[in-house]
Design a protein around this motif. Sequence first.
Motif, PDB file in Angstrom:
ATOM      1  N   GLU A  53       0.826  -1.206   0.000  1.00 55.03           N
ATOM      2  CA  GLU A  53       0.000   0.000   0.000  1.00 55.03           C
ATOM      3  C   GLU A  53       0.863   1.260   0.000  1.00 55.03           C
ATOM      4  N   ILE A  54       1.972   1.223   0.715  1.00 50.09           N
ATOM      5  CA  ILE A  54       2.874   2.383   0.745  1.00 50.09           C
ATOM      6  C   ILE A  54       3.423   2.647  -0.652  1.00 50.09           C
ATOM      7  N   CYS A  55       3.853   1.613  -1.327  1.00 47.71           N
ATOM      8  CA  CYS A  55       4.373   1.779  -2.689  1.00 47.71           C
ATOM      9  C   CYS A  55       3.287   2.283  -3.639  1.00 47.71           C
ATOM     10  N   LYS A  56       2.060   1.831  -3.423  1.00 45.74           N
ATOM     11  CA  LYS A  56       0.950   2.251  -4.277  1.00 45.74           C
ATOM     12  C   LYS A  56       0.647   3.739  -4.089  1.00 45.74           C
ATOM     13  N   ARG A  57       0.722   4.223  -2.849  1.00 43.81           N
ATOM     14  CA  ARG A  57       0.406   5.623  -2.552  1.00 43.81           C
ATOM     15  C   ARG A  57       1.609   6.554  -2.640  1.00 43.81           C
ATOM     16  N   LYS A  60       1.512   9.992  -4.743  1.00 48.92           N
ATOM     17  CA  LYS A  60       0.632  10.991  -4.143  1.00 48.92           C
ATOM     18  C   LYS A  60       1.247  11.554  -2.863  1.00 48.92           C
ATOM     19  N   THR A  61       1.851  10.706  -2.063  1.00 47.55           N
ATOM     20  CA  THR A  61       2.487  11.148  -0.819  1.00 47.55           C
ATOM     21  C   THR A  61       3.657  12.071  -1.115  1.00 47.55           C
ATOM     22  N   ARG A  64       2.395  15.495  -2.114  1.00 42.42           N
ATOM     23  CA  ARG A  64       1.916  16.286  -0.980  1.00 42.42           C
ATOM     24  C   ARG A  64       3.067  16.870  -0.175  1.00 42.42           C
TER      25      ARG A  64
END
Length: 138
Positions: A53-57, A60-61, A64
């Motif tokens: 999930e971290i790699c997927k987001r 976007k992170t 930001r």
Amino acid sequence: MPANRTTVAAIGALALAGALLAVAPAQADSSPSGSGKDGKGARSAPKGDGSKEICKRLPKTKGRVDAAITRLGGDATVAGSVTRLEQRVAAAKTAGHTEVYTYLNDRLTARKALLPTLQKRQGDLKAVSTWCAAPDAK
């Protein structure tokens, strides 16, 4: 004068109903499934570190964090910049607005402390990006 049977029966029924109502909420959440009032049930413990999930987001992170650093480092025309807030603090001090000055100065202190945290996070995200791009990741 002794109470008649219907009065005694009514009082007994009220006492029994009160006792049942007092016990019902305690038993409602004691089910083994652990379902709460929201009906979602109990959450299970995480099975991993959430790297997928971290790699997927990650894009976007990173966006930001980069935007926040850019905003904080902007000039006085940029809303949310340290420079703009410094000007507001100076204006409040000049105007003699002690309470406003204190409030804005505390915000300025917090905002200045945020910049190194975001820069550290930016570096951490670069390392995570490299890790996510590795073939053996995930």
